[in-house]
Design an enzyme around this catalytic site. Structure first.
Site, mmCIF file in Angstrom:
data_model
loop_
_atom_site.group_PDB
_atom_site.id
_atom_site.type_symbol
_atom_site.label_atom_id
_atom_site.label_comp_id
_atom_site.label_asym_id
_atom_site.label_seq_id
_atom_site.Cartn_x
_atom_site.Cartn_y
_atom_site.Cartn_z
ATOM 1 N N ASP A 99 5.812 -86.235 51.023
ATOM 2 C CA ASP A 99 6.527 -84.963 50.902
ATOM 3 C C ASP A 99 6.647 -84.618 49.409
ATOM 4 O O ASP A 99 7.139 -85.442 48.624
ATOM 5 C CB ASP A 99 7.933 -85.104 51.511
ATOM 6 C CG ASP A 99 8.407 -83.807 52.154
ATOM 7 O OD1 ASP A 99 8.886 -83.852 53.305
ATOM 8 O OD2 ASP A 99 8.282 -82.753 51.503
ATOM 9 N N ASP A 201 7.165 -78.898 50.046
ATOM 10 C CA ASP A 201 8.468 -78.352 50.412
ATOM 11 C C ASP A 201 8.678 -76.944 49.829
ATOM 12 O O ASP A 201 8.557 -76.762 48.612
ATOM 13 C CB ASP A 201 9.542 -79.300 49.840
ATOM 14 C CG ASP A 201 10.918 -79.007 50.371
ATOM 15 O OD1 ASP A 201 11.118 -79.164 51.588
ATOM 16 O OD2 ASP A 201 11.783 -78.612 49.575
ATOM 17 N N GLU A 258 4.956 -75.904 53.286
ATOM 18 C CA GLU A 258 6.084 -75.445 54.103
ATOM 19 C C GLU A 258 6.492 -74.088 53.555
ATOM 20 O O GLU A 258 6.841 -73.981 52.362
ATOM 21 C CB GLU A 258 7.267 -76.404 54.041
ATOM 22 C CG GLU A 258 8.371 -76.006 55.007
ATOM 23 C CD GLU A 258 9.773 -76.278 54.507
ATOM 24 O OE1 GLU A 258 9.976 -76.397 53.289
ATOM 25 O OE2 GLU A 258 10.677 -76.397 55.352
ATOM 26 N N HIS A 331 12.653 -82.270 60.900
ATOM 27 C CA HIS A 331 13.975 -82.773 60.512
ATOM 28 C C HIS A 331 14.975 -81.658 60.226
ATOM 29 O O HIS A 331 16.158 -81.931 59.975
ATOM 30 C CB HIS A 331 13.821 -83.675 59.280
ATOM 31 C CG HIS A 331 13.338 -82.917 58.098
ATOM 32 N ND1 HIS A 331 12.065 -82.375 58.013
ATOM 33 C CD2 HIS A 331 13.960 -82.542 56.958
ATOM 34 C CE1 HIS A 331 11.937 -81.725 56.875
ATOM 35 N NE2 HIS A 331 13.078 -81.816 56.212
ATOM 36 N N ASP A 332 14.482 -80.408 60.217
ATOM 37 C CA ASP A 332 15.374 -79.260 59.960
ATOM 38 C C ASP A 332 15.690 -78.471 61.225
ATOM 39 O O ASP A 332 16.518 -77.548 61.173
ATOM 40 C CB ASP A 332 14.703 -78.264 59.000
ATOM 41 C CG ASP A 332 14.532 -78.809 57.615
ATOM 42 O OD1 ASP A 332 13.568 -78.400 56.944
ATOM 43 O OD2 ASP A 332 15.352 -79.645 57.196
HETATM 44 O O1 TEU Z 1 13.473 -76.737 54.068
HETATM 45 C C1 TEU Z 1 13.334 -75.389 53.658
HETATM 46 C C2 TEU Z 1 14.116 -74.507 54.518
HETATM 47 O O2 TEU Z 1 14.064 -73.322 54.424
HETATM 48 C C3 TEU Z 1 15.035 -75.182 55.420
HETATM 49 O O3 TEU Z 1 16.228 -75.303 54.669
HETATM 50 C C4 TEU Z 1 15.241 -74.424 56.681
HETATM 51 O O4 TEU Z 1 15.053 -73.067 56.497
HETATM 52 C C5 TEU Z 1 16.647 -74.620 57.091
HETATM 53 O O5 TEU Z 1 16.930 -75.967 56.835
HETATM 54 C C6 TEU Z 1 16.793 -74.316 58.560
HETATM 55 O O6 TEU Z 1 18.013 -74.859 58.980
HETATM 56 C C7 TEU Z 1 12.992 -77.688 53.135
HETATM 57 C C8 TEU Z 1 13.257 -79.068 53.707
HETATM 58 O O7 TEU Z 1 12.518 -79.227 54.914
HETATM 59 C C9 TEU Z 1 14.752 -79.180 53.951
HETATM 60 O O8 TEU Z 1 15.069 -80.420 54.591
HETATM 61 C C10 TEU Z 1 15.456 -79.098 52.611
HETATM 62 O O9 TEU Z 1 16.856 -79.076 52.827
HETATM 63 C C11 TEU Z 1 15.050 -77.819 51.856
HETATM 64 O O10 TEU Z 1 13.657 -77.524 51.894
HETATM 65 C C12 TEU Z 1 15.387 -77.987 50.384
HETATM 66 O O11 TEU Z 1 14.548 -78.980 49.845
#
Ligand code: TEU
Ligand code: CA
Length: 555
Positions: A99, A201, A258, A331-332
């Site tokens: 990542d 990311d 992403e 994970h989000d």
């Molecule tokens: O996520 C980007 C992002 O936009 C997410 O925050 C998503 O939109 C949101 O979590 C939905 O609930 C990336 C990573 O995957 C995330 O884990 C990180 O918190 C974020 O970037 C900051 O690095």
């Protein structure tokens, strides 16, 4: 002529290390714990492991706030552990994608410590500093993804710094060529360590409009928090191509960006091979269909026709040019069987398998998120203290301050909170689901006695073995990887159907999202895979039972 690539033929498994497997009893997953489970992943049929960040971090955002890009986080182990893991992954014929979090760093990174020390410091311009407005307020009205403003005032030097995410995640200044060089050197260093690619990311956030103008309507938070001025910004394709030229060119690696806020037209530009930018992107349109104009916490009901329209749009847009990633979980995001299927009792296994068929028979690279192959579900905690995610905790505090009732917020968190995906991987029915001998950093979902890998591997009808068969089909049928895509029954309210065609072979896929029976016209063909033990087809009429999925192959 289709360019064949290993990453087009692969299935990727995302490991969120903090919640995957704890080897030393401190309640936190770690790298030696991952090594213990590599055979489990190999037997599932996984080709590539995408590892969420394992770099040194204060864990304000569970590793997405990096303090040292070339050291391993203490809780996860050592660089020796990482090298052993990478060796073990490669020995099993799998690949490792790391990542890459370079839109921002941790505020504890030495670069930021220097940058904030004085306006004249050579690292000042590694980050985005601006003076207050005449009235002392923040330089613009952007909101942070984790509640509050996207700017933090720094007393020492009397300026604000930008943080699209938490205060401890200051945005790096990609206009500064030194920053870009630091990133490219670091990426090259990891590739030389044996990494096979990167998941990048929020990489489409790195080019901000230089004037950093106010957002037109910060209250109408679309996918990203007033982000029309930093999503897919003015120099993003220049930076992506420069990264390709400086780091990726000539290497047999895989890249996935992403990209909250990317649409299919932009995605073609990012992933067309002749543009030499990225191999694929993660889009967010399909996982924002159940969000209103207020963003993810503004709950809207799930609609299968809306999901179908979106996924079909992406399948057709990138069919001839570019490449799709395929995911419903990470994970989000909340657990897909709870969000898009039906996690109640008898429907859980069936609908988990149906969703897996829907995704894995499509054109693109499928991503399996840890526990998805078990049909793991959302978790309902009753107190906010049980939740760990900064996004959730900040939203709860902010909304409670505004008088929103606790019960309403807990329902929103149950439906959309990121901790739904971060409860520990459920390995067996022992204490803490075999994840740890200690106290888990986040409570295990109470349903682990029923839902766990040990019972799944022992049960030939489990979601796990169904995923194993789907992955095997992708490895043995080019039509699944390289076939064309066309939707069928496009107006059916409950059945998502499509066909794939390659060299005279035709796959037809039927997925019912209903808990009732549905009768549809079905083409001929032999059953390739199904989530019931039989098929109700009379002539060309197919009767689909609740959450039934069936795939026919005509050769
Ligand atoms: O996520 C980007 C992002 O936009 C997410 O925050 C998503 O939109 C949101 O979590 C939905 O609930 C990336 C990573 O995957 C995330 O884990 C990180 O918190 C974020 O970037 C900051 O690095
Ligand atoms: Ca541990």
């Amino acid at each position: 002529m289709e360019q064949k690539r290993w990453w087009k033929e692969s299935v990727v498994y995302q490991v969120y290390p903090r919640s995957f497997n704890d080897s030393n009893g401190d309640g936190i997953g770690d790298i030696p714990g991952i090594i213990e489970k590599l055979d489990y992943l190999k037997e599932l049929g996984i080709d590539v492991i995408w590892l969420s960040p394992v770099y040194d971090s204060p864990n304000d955002d569970n590793g997405y706030d990096i303090r040292n890009y070339r050291e391993i986080m203490d809780e996860f182990g050592t660089m020796e552990d990482w090298k052993k893991m990478t060796e073990e992954i490669h020995r099993r014929g799998m690949k490792l994608v790391m990542d890459l979090v370079v839109n921002h760093s941790s505020d504890e990174h030495p670069w930021f410590v220097e940058s904030r020390s004085s306006r004249e410091n050579p690292y000042r311009d590694y980050y985005i500093w601006r003076p207050a407005r005449a009235d002392g307020s923040a330089p613009n009205n952007w909101a942070s993804a984790f509640s509050g403003p996207a700017w933090e005032f720094d007393e020492k030097t009397g300026e604000y710094y930008l943080h699209i995410f938490s205060k401890k995640q200051p945005d790096l200044n990609w206009e500064n060529e030194q920053v870009r060089n630091e990133v490219y050197d670091m990426m090259t260093w990891w590739l030389d360590q044996g990494v096979d690619g990167f998941r990048m990311d929020v990489i489409n956030f790195i080019s901000k409009e230089p004037e950093l103008p106010d957002a037109a309507n910060p209250d109408n938070m679309p996918v990203v928090f007033g982000g029309e001025h930093f999503m897919n910004g003015p120099r993003i394709h220049e930076f992506m191509h420069e990264m390709h030229e400086r780091v990726l060119k000539g290497r047999d690696v895989m890249t996935v960006g992403e990209m909250p806020g990317v649409d299919e037209k932009e995605a073609i530009r990012y992933t067309s091979p002749d543009r030499q930018e990225l191999d694929m992107v993660f889009q967010f349109e399909h996982v924002d269909l159940d969000s209103g104009p207020g963003g993810k916490w503004d709950l809207r009901p799930f609609s299968m026709p809306a999901l179908r329209d979106n996924l079909v749009k992406w399948q057709k847009a990138l069919e001839k040019e570019g490449w799709n990633s395929l995911y419903l979980n990470n994970h989000d995001q909340p657990r897909m069987v709870s969000r898009f299927g039906n996690d109640s009792g008898r429907h859980r296994v069936r609908s988990a398998k149906m969703l897996a068929v829907l995704l894995h028979m499509m054109r693109g690279t499928p991503y399996v998120y840890q526990g998805e192959e078990l049909g793991m579900t959302n978790v309902r905690f009753h107190s906010i203290e049980s939740y760990q995610d900064i996004e959730t905790r900040n939203m709860y505090a902010e909304m409670r301050n505004e008088g929103v009732p606790h019960e309403q917020l807990m329902e929103q968190i149950y439906v959309k909170g990121r901790d739904n995906a971060r409860t520990p991987m459920q390995w067996n029915a022992e204490k803490h689901a075999g994840f740890t001998d200690g106290e888990p950093w986040l409570a295990v979902n109470p349903n682990f006695e029923e839902i766990n890998a040990q019972s799944a591997v022992a049960d030939p009808n489990s979601v796990y073995h169904f995923y194993r068969r789907l992955i095997h089909l992708r490895h043995t049928h080019d039509v699944i990887v390289y076939g064309s895509f066309d939707v069928l029954l496009e107006d059916h309210p409950d059945v998502f159907a499509y066909e794939r065609v390659l060299d005279g072979e035709r796959l037809t896929v039927y997925c019912s999202f209903s808990d009732q029976e549905a009768a549809v016209p079905a083409e001929a063909g032999e059953v390739l895979i199904r989530n019931y033990s039989d098929t109700l087809r009379d002539g060309n009429q197919l009767t689909l039972r609740p959450y039934e999925a069936v795939v026919f192959l005509e050769q």
